[in-house]
Design a protein around this motif. Structure first.
Motif, mmCIF file in Angstrom:
data_model
loop_
_atom_site.group_PDB
_atom_site.id
_atom_site.type_symbol
_atom_site.label_atom_id
_atom_site.label_comp_id
_atom_site.label_asym_id
_atom_site.label_seq_id
_atom_site.Cartn_x
_atom_site.Cartn_y
_atom_site.Cartn_z
ATOM 1 N N ASN A 73 37.817 64.771 -58.900
ATOM 2 C CA ASN A 73 37.647 64.243 -60.247
ATOM 3 C C ASN A 73 37.120 62.816 -60.138
ATOM 4 O O ASN A 73 37.058 62.244 -59.037
ATOM 5 N N ALA A 90 40.536 75.940 -58.184
ATOM 6 C CA ALA A 90 41.010 74.806 -58.978
ATOM 7 C C ALA A 90 42.518 74.664 -58.848
ATOM 8 O O ALA A 90 43.256 75.657 -58.826
ATOM 9 N N VAL A 121 35.711 80.498 -61.398
ATOM 10 C CA VAL A 121 36.806 79.570 -61.107
ATOM 11 C C VAL A 121 38.100 80.351 -60.911
ATOM 12 O O VAL A 121 38.517 81.114 -61.790
ATOM 13 N N ARG A 123 41.967 79.832 -60.504
ATOM 14 C CA ARG A 123 43.071 78.885 -60.656
ATOM 15 C C ARG A 123 44.141 79.217 -59.624
ATOM 16 O O ARG A 123 44.739 80.267 -59.650
ATOM 17 N N TYR A 168 32.321 74.608 -63.182
ATOM 18 C CA TYR A 168 32.846 75.187 -64.419
ATOM 19 C C TYR A 168 34.327 74.865 -64.550
ATOM 20 O O TYR A 168 35.023 74.603 -63.559
ATOM 21 N N ASN A 169 34.818 74.938 -65.792
ATOM 22 C CA ASN A 169 36.259 74.881 -66.011
ATOM 23 C C ASN A 169 36.812 76.303 -66.107
ATOM 24 O O ASN A 169 36.078 77.279 -65.939
ATOM 25 N N ASP A 170 38.119 76.420 -66.388
ATOM 26 C CA ASP A 170 38.751 77.741 -66.398
ATOM 27 C C ASP A 170 38.163 78.679 -67.445
ATOM 28 O O ASP A 170 38.255 79.895 -67.303
ATOM 29 N N ARG A 171 37.594 78.124 -68.517
ATOM 30 C CA ARG A 171 37.039 78.953 -69.601
ATOM 31 C C ARG A 171 35.592 79.343 -69.364
ATOM 32 O O ARG A 171 35.011 80.077 -70.163
ATOM 33 N N HIS A 175 31.043 71.822 -66.675
ATOM 34 C CA HIS A 175 31.586 70.468 -66.850
ATOM 35 C C HIS A 175 31.229 69.558 -65.679
ATOM 36 O O HIS A 175 31.841 68.495 -65.501
ATOM 37 N N ARG A 186 30.466 64.658 -63.080
ATOM 38 C CA ARG A 186 31.201 65.365 -64.130
ATOM 39 C C ARG A 186 30.658 64.965 -65.500
ATOM 40 O O ARG A 186 30.214 63.834 -65.710
ATOM 41 N N PRO A 189 32.415 69.029 -71.360
ATOM 42 C CA PRO A 189 31.740 70.312 -71.596
ATOM 43 C C PRO A 189 30.793 70.315 -72.784
ATOM 44 O O PRO A 189 29.734 70.940 -72.745
#
Length: 245
Positions: A73, A90, A121, A123, A168-171, A175, A186, A189
């Protein structure tokens, strides 16, 4: 006299019944030519609206692969791994220390956790590597917050290069990106979604922002991105509100 009254009442009742059936709009009457069906009755005030179709639910998943690099991050904390098959593992930053002590690029890891359908992704719930196993558990109540990797604070950084991979993020929202020199950039989104031309694999990218350089790599949050003319333009810090019609 009573017989006449009885006959008269019977005739009046039959006439009223016939008028109710045959009158336009009466119960059971056929619709007139060209008539439109009545709209459904409005929902009573306070009644619950129909629920939308359920969203895809994340399912248990596993992955095995070779670690290409740590994902960081903008504070310089490790919050993920990039595997050689493109899987992005992640985990929260408080787990990053344990992962960093057990794993290095080039190691093979086995990861179990969950992911949403069609999203690259994973988790992490449990990670195994080099004979050790790490489980994602919340910090103990009252625990002292872990120091950040960038102890001296964030620095103003610039980065440029070819986009090697989207993050990508979890959804499944983009990002961030990984550049060809492994720098991680970064974006919020909603800003990434507004830059489909700039943020695609193989495209050149030039950004400026705030981040950190650590032993595990360089990461920054972009605050400006270069346009087609090469000049940096500031990025909005929040979603742009819709203008009134």
């Amino acid at each position: 006299m009573s017989l006449r009254l009885t006959i008269f009442a019977t005739l009046m009742s039959a006439t009223a019944a016939f008028a109710q059936v045959a009158a336009p709009g009466g119960p059971g009457a056929p619709a007139a030519p060209g008539a439109r069906p009545l709209p459904p009755a409005p929902m009573p005030y306070g009644a619950a609206a129909p629920l939308p179709p359920p969203a895809p639910v994340a399912a248990d998943s596993t992955a095995t692969g070779t670690v290409v690099q740590f994902l960081l991050n903008p504070n310089g904390d490790a919050d993920g791994l990039l595997l050689n098959d493109g899987t992005q593992v992640a985990f929260p930053p408080h787990v990053g220390d344990a992962v960093g002590q057990s794993v290095k690029p080039g190691d093979t890891v086995q990861v179990s956790g969950w992911r949403a359908p069609g999203v690259p992704v994973l988790r992490m719930q449990t990670l195994s590597a080099n004979g050790r196993s790490i489980t994602d558990q919340p910090p103990q109540p009252g625990a002292v917050p872990r120091p950040r990797a960038a102890d001296s604070g964030l620095s103003q950084l610039s980065a440029s290069g070819r986009i090697e991979r989207l993050l990508y993020n979890d959804r499944g929202d983009v990002h961030g990106v990984v550049l060809s020199d492994r720098t991680i950039v970064r974006f919020p989104p909603h800003l990434a979604a507004a830059m489909p031309t700039e943020l695609k694999t193989g495209a050149s990218l030039k950004v400026q922002g705030w981040g950190a350089r650590t032993a595990q790599g360089t990461s920054l949050e972009a605050t400006a991105v270069a346009g087609s003319n090469g000049e940096l333009r500031p990025l909005e810090t929040g979603p742009v509100p819709r203008r009134p019609l």
